[in-house]
Design a protein around this motif. Sequence first.
Motif, short mmCIF file in Angstrom:
data_model
loop_
_atom_site.label_atom_id
_atom_site.label_comp_id
_atom_site.label_asym_id
_atom_site.label_seq_id
_atom_site.Cartn_x
_atom_site.Cartn_y
_atom_site.Cartn_z
N ALA A 20 0.83 -1.20 0.00
CA ALA A 20 0.00 0.00 0.00
C ALA A 20 0.87 1.25 0.00
O ALA A 20 0.60 2.21 -0.74
CB ALA A 20 -0.94 0.00 1.20
N LEU A 21 1.91 1.27 0.80
CA LEU A 21 2.82 2.42 0.83
C LEU A 21 3.52 2.60 -0.51
O LEU A 21 3.69 3.72 -1.00
CB LEU A 21 3.85 2.25 1.94
CG LEU A 21 3.32 2.40 3.36
CD1 LEU A 21 4.41 2.05 4.37
CD2 LEU A 21 2.81 3.80 3.59
N PHE A 22 3.92 1.50 -1.13
CA PHE A 22 4.56 1.56 -2.44
C PHE A 22 3.60 2.16 -3.47
O PHE A 22 3.98 3.02 -4.26
CB PHE A 22 5.01 0.16 -2.86
CG PHE A 22 5.54 0.11 -4.26
CD1 PHE A 22 6.80 0.62 -4.55
CD2 PHE A 22 4.78 -0.42 -5.29
CE1 PHE A 22 7.29 0.58 -5.85
CE2 PHE A 22 5.26 -0.46 -6.58
CZ PHE A 22 6.53 0.05 -6.86
N LEU A 23 2.36 1.70 -3.47
CA LEU A 23 1.38 2.22 -4.42
C LEU A 23 1.09 3.70 -4.18
O LEU A 23 0.94 4.47 -5.13
CB LEU A 23 0.09 1.41 -4.36
CG LEU A 23 0.17 0.01 -4.98
CD1 LEU A 23 -1.11 -0.76 -4.74
CD2 LEU A 23 0.47 0.11 -6.47
N LEU A 24 0.99 4.11 -2.93
CA LEU A 24 0.78 5.53 -2.64
C LEU A 24 1.94 6.36 -3.16
O LEU A 24 1.75 7.43 -3.74
CB LEU A 24 0.60 5.74 -1.13
CG LEU A 24 -0.74 5.35 -0.57
CD1 LEU A 24 -0.72 5.47 0.96
CD2 LEU A 24 -1.85 6.22 -1.14
N ARG A 25 3.13 5.89 -2.97
CA ARG A 25 4.32 6.60 -3.45
C ARG A 25 4.32 6.66 -4.98
O ARG A 25 4.63 7.68 -5.58
CB ARG A 25 5.57 5.88 -2.94
CG ARG A 25 6.85 6.39 -3.48
CD ARG A 25 7.33 7.56 -2.70
NE ARG A 25 8.66 7.91 -3.18
CZ ARG A 25 9.14 9.10 -3.15
NH1 ARG A 25 8.44 10.06 -2.61
NH2 ARG A 25 10.32 9.37 -3.61
N LEU A 26 3.95 5.56 -5.60
CA LEU A 26 3.94 5.48 -7.05
C LEU A 26 2.88 6.38 -7.66
O LEU A 26 3.11 7.03 -8.69
CB LEU A 26 3.70 4.03 -7.48
CG LEU A 26 3.74 3.72 -8.96
CD1 LEU A 26 5.17 3.91 -9.47
CD2 LEU A 26 3.27 2.32 -9.22
N LEU A 27 1.73 6.45 -7.03
CA LEU A 27 0.61 7.21 -7.59
C LEU A 27 0.62 8.69 -7.21
O LEU A 27 -0.17 9.46 -7.75
CB LEU A 27 -0.72 6.58 -7.17
CG LEU A 27 -0.94 5.15 -7.68
CD1 LEU A 27 -2.22 4.57 -7.09
CD2 LEU A 27 -0.97 5.11 -9.19
N SER A 28 1.48 9.07 -6.28
CA SER A 28 1.52 10.48 -5.90
C SER A 28 2.09 11.31 -7.04
O SER A 28 2.90 10.84 -7.83
CB SER A 28 2.34 10.68 -4.63
OG SER A 28 3.68 10.36 -4.87
N THR A 29 1.64 12.53 -7.16
CA THR A 29 2.12 13.40 -8.23
C THR A 29 3.54 13.86 -7.92
O THR A 29 3.95 13.90 -6.76
CB THR A 29 1.22 14.63 -8.38
OG1 THR A 29 1.28 15.38 -7.16
CG2 THR A 29 -0.21 14.24 -8.68
#
Length: 102
Positions: A20-29
Amino acid sequence: MPIVLIGGGIFVLGLMAVMALFLLRLLSTPAERDPVDQHELQQRRDERKARFQKLLTDLPTSTRDEIIDLIGQRQKIAAIKLLRDATGMGLREAKEAVELLE
């Protein structure tokens, strides 16, 4: 046996949290990841544009007109190639110059 299940469940929960943290980092602008002063960015763009405008005025008139015509005909790659041949610019710099003139 229940200890193994509990340990395995904790491992799965930890793995899900990491994902989840990886995806949040990846999807952040990019702006959220690396805040940059927008005023500073605009100043850099303006300086680059002024430098490229000066470079164009230093080119022979026929070459300059041909580059502008190519840009008007939406032949960006040909304009970049001509600018590189005329000035010895690198690919990235010539691309930026043509994009600023579009």
